[in-house]
Design a protein around this motif. Structure first.
Motif, PDB file in Angstrom:
ATOM      1  N   SER A  78       0.831  -1.214   0.000  1.00  0.00           N
ATOM      2  CA  SER A  78       0.000   0.000   0.000  1.00  0.00           C
ATOM      3  C   SER A  78       0.862   1.259   0.000  1.00  0.00           C
ATOM      4  CB  SER A  78      -0.975   0.000   1.169  1.00  0.00           C
ATOM      5  OG  SER A  78      -0.305   0.177   2.391  1.00  0.00           O
ATOM      6  N   THR A  79       1.992   1.236   0.709  1.00  0.00           N
ATOM      7  CA  THR A  79       2.897   2.386   0.711  1.00  0.00           C
ATOM      8  C   THR A  79       3.473   2.621  -0.682  1.00  0.00           C
ATOM      9  OG1 THR A  79       3.472   2.015   3.029  1.00  0.00           O
ATOM     10  CG2 THR A  79       5.004   3.341   1.731  1.00  0.00           C
ATOM     11  N   ALA A  80       3.898   1.561  -1.344  1.00  0.00           N
ATOM     12  CA  ALA A  80       4.448   1.698  -2.695  1.00  0.00           C
ATOM     13  C   ALA A  80       3.401   2.238  -3.665  1.00  0.00           C
ATOM     14  CB  ALA A  80       4.982   0.352  -3.181  1.00  0.00           C
ATOM     15  N   LEU A  82       0.758   4.043  -2.930  1.00  0.00           N
ATOM     16  CA  LEU A  82       0.478   5.446  -2.607  1.00  0.00           C
ATOM     17  C   LEU A  82       1.610   6.360  -3.069  1.00  0.00           C
ATOM     18  CD1 LEU A  82      -1.185   5.043   0.886  1.00  0.00           C
ATOM     19  CD2 LEU A  82      -2.267   5.858  -1.220  1.00  0.00           C
ATOM     20  N   MET A  83       2.836   5.873  -3.022  1.00  0.00           N
ATOM     21  CA  MET A  83       3.944   6.679  -3.535  1.00  0.00           C
ATOM     22  C   MET A  83       3.830   6.880  -5.044  1.00  0.00           C
ATOM     23  SD  MET A  83       7.112   5.207  -1.264  1.00  0.00           S
ATOM     24  CE  MET A  83       8.365   6.050  -2.192  1.00  0.00           C
ATOM     25  N   VAL A  84       3.444   5.829  -5.742  1.00  0.00           N
ATOM     26  CA  VAL A  84       3.292   5.932  -7.195  1.00  0.00           C
ATOM     27  C   VAL A  84       2.152   6.886  -7.554  1.00  0.00           C
ATOM     28  CG1 VAL A  84       2.610   4.638  -9.266  1.00  0.00           C
ATOM     29  CG2 VAL A  84       4.307   3.686  -7.689  1.00  0.00           C
ATOM     30  N   SER A  86       0.872   9.258  -5.620  1.00  0.00           N
ATOM     31  CA  SER A  86       0.839  10.496  -4.844  1.00  0.00           C
ATOM     32  C   SER A  86       0.696  11.758  -5.701  1.00  0.00           C
ATOM     33  CB  SER A  86       2.047  10.599  -3.911  1.00  0.00           C
ATOM     34  OG  SER A  86       3.240  10.686  -4.634  1.00  0.00           O
TER      35      SER A  86
END
Length: 147
Positions: A78-80, A82-84, A86
């Motif tokens: 989920s972090t990856a 959201l970074m993509v 963002s």
């Protein structure tokens, strides 16, 4: 125009002490500090509660560690993502919308999670039996992943 002539402090030649004084006076920095502290506290409270129920569901260390490993993997995914995404999120929601996403998720998901914890622990009868331990643990895991 010259920034220092308009009454604002010139930040390009500030000392460390001067920079700290400038930051301490900033209402935006104070708000961010309060938000960061509140997020840290609510996250820790969630973790303690959630992991208590997780330990009840997974009493063996192997099961417990495996479940935490799955949660950590999903948190990474989920972090990856959201970074993509963002830049798109900032365009759609703006800075305030993105910054307030985590507190809103904690509020919207945290209230039902903690109500479910209380109902599971103390709510005997029909309501308590309808709510399974697995439901409480998965709800806590989702909050942990997305908040």
């Amino acid at each position: 125009g010259d920034v220092s002539s308009s009454g604002a402090q010139d930040t390009s030649s500030m000392s460390i002490v001067g920079a700290w004084k400038y930051l301490i006076k900033s209402p935006q920095i104070k708000c961010l500090a309060v938000m960061a502290i509140a997020q840290g506290l609510t996250t820790r409270i969630l973790e303690v509660s959630w992991k208590t129920y997780l330990h009840m569901m997974c009493p063996s260390p192997v099961e417990y560690a495996a479940f935490l490993g799955d949660v950590a993997a999903m948190t990474g995914v989920s972090t990856a993502l959201l970074m993509v995404f963002s830049p798109l999120l900032f365009d759609l929601m703006g800075w305030v919308g993105v910054a307030s996403a985590t507190p809103n998720i904690m509020l919207i998901g945290g209230i039902p999670f903690f109500i479910a914890c209380v109902v599971y622990s103390f709510g005997g009868g029909v309501v308590g039996s309808m709510l399974s331990l697995k439901t409480v643990v998965i709800a806590g895991a989702l909050l942990h992943i997305f908040a």
